[in-house]
Design a protein around this motif. Structure first.
Motif, PDB file in Angstrom:
ATOM      1  N   LYS A 128      18.188  42.507 -24.175  1.00  0.00           N
ATOM      2  CA  LYS A 128      18.224  43.578 -25.181  1.00  0.00           C
ATOM      3  C   LYS A 128      19.410  43.394 -26.117  1.00  0.00           C
ATOM      4  O   LYS A 128      19.283  43.559 -27.332  1.00  0.00           O
ATOM      5  CB  LYS A 128      18.300  44.955 -24.509  1.00  0.00           C
ATOM      6  N   SER A 129      20.567  43.041 -25.570  1.00  0.00           N
ATOM      7  CA  SER A 129      21.751  42.865 -26.423  1.00  0.00           C
ATOM      8  C   SER A 129      21.565  41.679 -27.368  1.00  0.00           C
ATOM      9  O   SER A 129      21.949  41.737 -28.530  1.00  0.00           O
ATOM     10  CB  SER A 129      23.022  42.722 -25.584  1.00  0.00           C
ATOM     11  N   ASP A 131      18.664  40.519 -28.447  1.00  0.00           N
ATOM     12  CA  ASP A 131      17.645  40.916 -29.404  1.00  0.00           C
ATOM     13  C   ASP A 131      18.242  41.795 -30.501  1.00  0.00           C
ATOM     14  O   ASP A 131      17.981  41.611 -31.690  1.00  0.00           O
ATOM     15  CB  ASP A 131      16.519  41.656 -28.667  1.00  0.00           C
ATOM     16  N   GLU A 132      19.095  42.749 -30.113  1.00  0.00           N
ATOM     17  CA  GLU A 132      19.760  43.612 -31.082  1.00  0.00           C
ATOM     18  C   GLU A 132      20.687  42.806 -31.995  1.00  0.00           C
ATOM     19  O   GLU A 132      20.733  43.036 -33.200  1.00  0.00           O
ATOM     20  CB  GLU A 132      20.553  44.716 -30.370  1.00  0.00           C
ATOM     21  N   ASN A 135      18.547  40.902 -34.489  1.00  0.00           N
ATOM     22  CA  ASN A 135      18.006  41.828 -35.500  1.00  0.00           C
ATOM     23  C   ASN A 135      19.087  42.259 -36.479  1.00  0.00           C
ATOM     24  O   ASN A 135      18.847  42.352 -37.668  1.00  0.00           O
ATOM     25  CB  ASN A 135      17.358  43.040 -34.839  1.00  0.00           C
TER      26      ASN A 135
END
Length: 139
Positions: A128-129, A131-132, A135
């Motif tokens: 998640k980190s 991916d963030e 982005n």
């Protein structure tokens, strides 16, 4: 992270850097041994480093970290690096599917694998980190 692109910012050629006292002393002594300034050494090192693929990998690993994934019998399944991470999907509460780039010889390909979140309790947070971060960088 700094906002804006290189095109819309003014660059004076000056910026401040913080070093440990030990690195400051090492830099000073090294520069003096070459009859150069600390600025000369930093500029040469920076020019060399950012043009070297190995340094890009090293920097990515140091800044974003490597993440080991275990499979059956707690045997290593993969070592993930931010630069090779493409995407992930959480299939259910216990499984995540990860898509990464992987080099086989001189050819890059895509590798997809599934990982058990019970065996890899920190994996989802790391994905998640990443991916963030990806982005945010693409904004």
């Amino acid at each position: 992270m700094n906002s804006g692109t290189a095109d819309d910012r003014n660059f004076s050629g000056r910026f401040q850097i913080r070093l440990s006292p030990e690195h400051h002393k090492m830099l000073f002594e090294y520069a003096r041994s070459l009859n150069a300034s600390m600025n000369d050494i930093i500029e040469l090192a920076l020019s060399f480093a950012i043009s070297t693929e190995n340094f890009n990998s090293y920097a990515d690993d140091r800044i974003n970290g490597l993440f080991g994934v275990v499979g059956d019998n707690h045997m290593p399944l993969a070592t993930l690096a931010f630069r090779n991470f493409l995407s992930y999907d959480q299939l259910d509460s216990e499984t995540v599917r990860v898509r990464v780039r992987r080099r086989n010889g001189s050819v890059w390909g895509e590798w997809i694998f599934e990982a058990d979140l019970k065996k890899n309790p920190n994996l989802l947070a790391k994905l998640k980190s990443w991916d963030e971060a990806r982005n945010f960088a693409n904004m």
